[in-house]
Design an enzyme around this catalytic site. Sequence first.
Site, short mmCIF file in Angstrom:
data_model
loop_
_atom_site.label_atom_id
_atom_site.label_comp_id
_atom_site.label_asym_id
_atom_site.label_seq_id
_atom_site.Cartn_x
_atom_site.Cartn_y
_atom_site.Cartn_z
N GLN A 1 2.39 -44.79 -18.09
CA GLN A 1 1.44 -43.76 -18.46
C GLN A 1 1.45 -42.58 -17.49
O GLN A 1 1.38 -41.43 -17.91
CB GLN A 1 0.01 -44.34 -18.52
CG GLN A 1 -0.37 -44.88 -19.88
CD GLN A 1 -1.84 -45.25 -19.93
OE1 GLN A 1 -2.47 -45.44 -18.89
NE2 GLN A 1 -2.39 -45.37 -21.12
N VAL B 1 10.30 -37.43 -10.64
CA VAL B 1 11.66 -37.91 -10.33
C VAL B 1 11.69 -38.67 -9.02
O VAL B 1 12.46 -39.62 -8.84
CB VAL B 1 12.64 -36.72 -10.32
CG1 VAL B 1 14.02 -37.13 -9.84
CG2 VAL B 1 12.73 -36.11 -11.71
N GLY B 2 10.85 -38.26 -8.07
CA GLY B 2 10.81 -38.96 -6.80
C GLY B 2 11.64 -38.28 -5.73
O GLY B 2 12.08 -37.14 -5.88
N ASN C 1 0.84 -1.20 0.00
CA ASN C 1 0.00 0.00 0.00
C ASN C 1 0.88 1.25 0.00
O ASN C 1 0.68 2.17 0.80
CB ASN C 1 -0.94 -0.02 1.22
CG ASN C 1 -1.86 -1.21 1.19
OD1 ASN C 1 -2.66 -1.36 0.28
ND2 ASN C 1 -1.75 -2.08 2.18
N ILE D 1 5.97 -13.65 -5.32
CA ILE D 1 5.97 -12.68 -4.22
C ILE D 1 6.91 -11.50 -4.44
O ILE D 1 6.89 -10.55 -3.65
CB ILE D 1 6.29 -13.36 -2.87
CG1 ILE D 1 7.62 -14.12 -2.93
CG2 ILE D 1 5.16 -14.29 -2.47
CD1 ILE D 1 8.03 -14.75 -1.61
N PHE D 2 7.75 -11.52 -5.48
CA PHE D 2 8.58 -10.34 -5.73
C PHE D 2 8.10 -9.60 -6.97
O PHE D 2 7.14 -10.00 -7.61
CB PHE D 2 10.07 -10.71 -5.76
CG PHE D 2 10.64 -11.21 -7.07
CD1 PHE D 2 12.02 -11.22 -7.23
CD2 PHE D 2 9.87 -11.66 -8.12
CE1 PHE D 2 12.61 -11.67 -8.41
CE2 PHE D 2 10.43 -12.11 -9.30
CZ PHE D 2 11.81 -12.11 -9.44
N ASP D 3 8.73 -8.45 -7.24
CA ASP D 3 8.33 -7.61 -8.37
C ASP D 3 6.84 -7.28 -8.31
O ASP D 3 6.14 -7.31 -9.31
CB ASP D 3 8.68 -8.31 -9.69
CG ASP D 3 8.63 -7.32 -10.87
OD1 ASP D 3 9.53 -6.49 -10.98
OD2 ASP D 3 7.67 -7.40 -11.66
N GLY D 4 6.37 -6.94 -7.14
CA GLY D 4 4.94 -6.72 -6.93
C GLY D 4 4.25 -8.04 -6.67
O GLY D 4 4.03 -8.83 -7.59
N GLY D 5 3.96 -8.35 -5.40
CA GLY D 5 3.38 -9.63 -5.05
C GLY D 5 2.06 -9.88 -5.77
O GLY D 5 1.26 -8.96 -5.97
#
Length: 420
Positions: A306, A366-367, A142, A389-393
């Site tokens: 599959q 992959v496990g 904000n 969450i970065f560069d404006g969350g």
Amino acid sequence: MPIDFSITPDQRELQQSARRFAHQVLRGVAPAIRHLPTPDERFLATRPFYEELVQAGFMRRLVPAPFGGDGQGMVEMAVITEEFHAIDVNVSLTALANLLGLTPLLIAGHAELQARCLAPFLIRSGAPLAGFASSEPGGSANFTSPPPGEGVRTVARREGEHWIVDGAKQWVSSATGWDGRGADVLCLVCRTDPLAEAGQALSVLAAERPTGGWEPDCFRHVHSFDTLGHRGHLTPRFSLQGLRIPAGNLVGPQGGGQALVEASFSGTAALVGVMALALMRAAFDFALNFARTEKCGGVLPILEHQAVGYALADAKMAIEAVRSLSYRACQAQDIQAPGAHELSLQAKVFGSETAVRVITDLMRVVGVNSYDHALPLAGLLQDALALPIFDGGNMGIRRRQLHDMMRAPGYDPLGASGGA
């Protein structure tokens, strides 16, 4: 109207050049920093790789041609970002963060200020750094909030021919420089009028590092965050006390900071989508090769099952969806299409959140061994977790921006798709 998803011959040549550089140089970053205990040590260890990037001319590629660089637009930056980020996020992000740091100047700086601040980034030597100092301790979702909200708490007051800045910033890429005494250029978001309405209270000031760095009494490196991912990229907290900035270093009009912040973060949103694409691409390449070669105690490679094949197919579809949206957003930025900002926000939110999900799904393929840092997937997931969450969350800022668009009376839901 024709729809063409191919890149030009020049962009293809750039792609191959960036790919070679990433494999030949940036692949060495991870082993160079892996065992270093502190964020500052890891960041400093990336400097030789970063200097090679500058010498190879990629820094000039990030500066648009009208300002003396070699950059030809957002699509070109996306090509570089994808190739670099698929191999190493650390030096890649340090380089790309310069673009964000310089963007306020590119948008609204006067010619003399642009020439001074951009000069170190136009030569193929050294290790110049720039940062956009917007985020602050306590949170900045904000940032425009007027009293009784806090909003931006860093204050700049005019005294004669200088602005005097007091406050604190954090999560600013490379802000403290290689020596802890400041990046070459910091664009600081400050409150310049404590009584003004939200839209007129903030301004951006360009702080140029003096020879030898800022004095510790006015610029202090407080803390370096030891982050989960991006282990060799520095995002410190620093404080400012009585930092003097010439009055002529005001970027754009006084009180125009809100619009400048929002414009600066618009283009970077699309590039976060490309970063997500690159991480998924690297994860998929590993998982596919694993599935082709490993039997996991069975008779056949696990790709013959599959469940594995379907999981890989789902991952590849998600990757291609992020690729199309992110590159389309970059192309829309280049041609200044009416829906460019909306597409960029969508690329950021969708790409970043899809990357976390897709890499997690590929770890299931992959496990349990994927949980070991001897394989790349755990590190790729750690890097991907930062993207929402970065560069404006995505929750605090980016979805809010999309919400505001849809609330506007004239919003056209087909505008961004070109179907209006």
